[in-house]
Design a protein around this motif. Structure first.
Motif, PDB file in Angstrom:
ATOM      1  N   UNK A  76     -13.916   9.454   5.352  1.00  0.00           N
ATOM      2  CA  UNK A  76     -12.563   9.270   4.818  1.00  0.00           C
ATOM      3  C   UNK A  76     -11.925   7.994   5.362  1.00  0.00           C
ATOM      4  N   UNK A  77     -12.171   7.715   6.629  1.00  0.00           N
ATOM      5  CA  UNK A  77     -11.628   6.489   7.217  1.00  0.00           C
ATOM      6  C   UNK A  77     -12.234   5.256   6.557  1.00  0.00           C
ATOM      7  N   UNK A  78     -13.520   5.303   6.252  1.00  0.00           N
ATOM      8  CA  UNK A  78     -14.146   4.167   5.548  1.00  0.00           C
ATOM      9  C   UNK A  78     -13.486   3.938   4.184  1.00  0.00           C
ATOM     10  N   UNK A  79     -13.161   5.033   3.497  1.00  0.00           N
ATOM     11  CA  UNK A  79     -12.457   4.911   2.221  1.00  0.00           C
ATOM     12  C   UNK A  79     -11.105   4.247   2.396  1.00  0.00           C
ATOM     13  N   UNK A  80     -10.397   4.649   3.443  1.00  0.00           N
ATOM     14  CA  UNK A  80      -9.089   4.048   3.711  1.00  0.00           C
ATOM     15  C   UNK A  80      -9.231   2.568   4.069  1.00  0.00           C
ATOM     16  N   UNK A  81     -10.237   2.246   4.855  1.00  0.00           N
ATOM     17  CA  UNK A  81     -10.473   0.846   5.228  1.00  0.00           C
ATOM     18  C   UNK A  81     -10.735   0.010   3.975  1.00  0.00           C
ATOM     19  N   UNK A  82     -11.566   0.519   3.095  1.00  0.00           N
ATOM     20  CA  UNK A  82     -11.878  -0.215   1.862  1.00  0.00           C
ATOM     21  C   UNK A  82     -10.629  -0.441   1.028  1.00  0.00           C
ATOM     22  N   UNK A  83      -9.812   0.598   0.889  1.00  0.00           N
ATOM     23  CA  UNK A  83      -8.588   0.458   0.093  1.00  0.00           C
ATOM     24  C   UNK A  83      -7.612  -0.516   0.752  1.00  0.00           C
ATOM     25  N   UNK A  84      -7.471  -0.442   2.073  1.00  0.00           N
ATOM     26  CA  UNK A  84      -6.552  -1.348   2.770  1.00  0.00           C
ATOM     27  C   UNK A  84      -7.033  -2.794   2.653  1.00  0.00           C
ATOM     28  N   UNK A  85      -8.327  -3.003   2.817  1.00  0.00           N
ATOM     29  CA  UNK A  85      -8.854  -4.368   2.695  1.00  0.00           C
ATOM     30  C   UNK A  85      -8.736  -4.885   1.257  1.00  0.00           C
ATOM     31  N   UNK A  86      -8.923  -4.011   0.271  1.00  0.00           N
ATOM     32  CA  UNK A  86      -8.747  -4.404  -1.129  1.00  0.00           C
ATOM     33  C   UNK A  86      -7.280  -4.753  -1.390  1.00  0.00           C
ATOM     34  N   UNK A 100       0.629   5.724   1.385  1.00  0.00           N
ATOM     35  CA  UNK A 100      -0.134   6.290   0.273  1.00  0.00           C
ATOM     36  C   UNK A 100       0.267   5.637  -1.048  1.00  0.00           C
ATOM     37  N   UNK A 101       1.568   5.439  -1.237  1.00  0.00           N
ATOM     38  CA  UNK A 101       2.063   4.836  -2.474  1.00  0.00           C
ATOM     39  C   UNK A 101       1.596   3.389  -2.615  1.00  0.00           C
ATOM     40  N   UNK A 102       1.580   2.656  -1.519  1.00  0.00           N
ATOM     41  CA  UNK A 102       1.137   1.265  -1.565  1.00  0.00           C
ATOM     42  C   UNK A 102      -0.372   1.146  -1.796  1.00  0.00           C
ATOM     43  N   UNK A 117      -5.299  11.553  -0.255  1.00  0.00           N
ATOM     44  CA  UNK A 117      -4.451  12.719   0.002  1.00  0.00           C
ATOM     45  C   UNK A 117      -4.280  12.976   1.496  1.00  0.00           C
ATOM     46  N   UNK A 118      -5.084  12.348   2.332  1.00  0.00           N
ATOM     47  CA  UNK A 118      -5.010  12.548   3.777  1.00  0.00           C
ATOM     48  C   UNK A 118      -4.180  11.476   4.487  1.00  0.00           C
ATOM     49  N   UNK A 119      -3.735  10.448   3.753  1.00  0.00           N
ATOM     50  CA  UNK A 119      -2.965   9.359   4.367  1.00  0.00           C
ATOM     51  C   UNK A 119      -1.553   9.851   4.657  1.00  0.00           C
ATOM     52  N   UNK A 120      -1.122   9.668   5.914  1.00  0.00           N
ATOM     53  CA  UNK A 120       0.215  10.093   6.337  1.00  0.00           C
ATOM     54  C   UNK A 120       0.905   8.930   7.045  1.00  0.00           C
ATOM     55  N   UNK A 121       2.216   9.036   7.151  1.00  0.00           N
ATOM     56  CA  UNK A 121       2.984   8.054   7.917  1.00  0.00           C
ATOM     57  C   UNK A 121       3.059   8.539   9.362  1.00  0.00           C
ATOM     58  N   UNK A 122       3.102   7.612  10.282  1.00  0.00           N
ATOM     59  CA  UNK A 122       3.226   7.990  11.690  1.00  0.00           C
ATOM     60  C   UNK A 122       1.885   8.280  12.330  1.00  0.00           C
ATOM     61  N   UNK A 123       1.897   9.166  13.308  1.00  0.00           N
ATOM     62  CA  UNK A 123       0.693   9.501  14.066  1.00  0.00           C
ATOM     63  C   UNK A 123      -0.081  10.610  13.347  1.00  0.00           C
TER      64      UNK A 123
END
Length: 182
Positions: A76-86, A100-102, A117-123
């Motif tokens: 899941x973290x790899x997916x988030x990394x890919x989306x953030x880098x994209x 999540x919206x961005x 669906x697992x992306x949250x704000x904060x810690x």
């Protein structure tokens, strides 16, 4: 006398293999008879095995579940990394790639997995991911496993990315070795 040999002659390869096979069969037969003697015969063997399985299997199952949880968190973290880098590639800044919206325009489940669906704000808590820091040229993404092990991705441009981890709850060398994950 096929098994005799002259003085000083080395045994043939075939003879050596036959002798080893016979020795192995004898050891297997001895092991089987000792196993029956220890278990009390064939009738008691299933009960003995069930008792042993009952004590060993839960620990093994829990270990496997913990490893699976850590693998899921890293995926899941790899997916988030890919989306953030994209997102960074499209916007030119990590500051617009934190929520999540961005990230939604840059993340498809088929491409990056169901991390969104697992992306949250904060810690982040267990099974969650958070982009905890993001400005124009720096980003930090943290994912937490069900085991409470933490996996992080930090990138400070123009440098390279660092993938660090802290496996305090469930030590898992497969997931986190030397403070790094991959």
């Amino acid at each position: 006398m096929p098994w005799t040999r002259g003085a000083g002659a080395a045994p043939s390869r075939r003879r050596v293999l036959v002798r080893r096979l016979v020795a192995l069969l004898v050891l297997v037969a001895i092991g089987a008879s000792v196993g029956l003697a220890v278990s009390g015969g064939e009738d008691d063997a299933p009960t003995r095995t069930a008792a042993v399985d009952a004590t060993i299997t839960p620990a093994t199952d829990q270990t496997q579940a913990n490893r699976a949880a850590d693998r899921e968190a890293r995926t899941l973290l790899r997916g988030a990394i890919s989306a953030v880098e994209t997102c960074f590639g499209a916007t030119g800044t990590y500051a617009r790639c934190r929520t999540r919206e961005e990230l939604t325009p840059f993340a498809s489940e088929a491409q990056f997995g169901p991390f969104l669906e697992r992306v949250v704000a904060g810690s982040p808590e267990a099974t969650e991911i958070a982009v905890t820091a993001g400005d124009r040229r720096n980003v930090r993404i943290v994912g937490v496993s069900r085991t409470r092990n933490r996996f992080a991705y930090v990138r400070r441009l123009p440098g390279t990315a660092v993938q660090s981890c802290r496996a305090s709850a469930f030590p898992n060398p497969e997931a986190c070795s030397g403070g790094r994950w991959g």
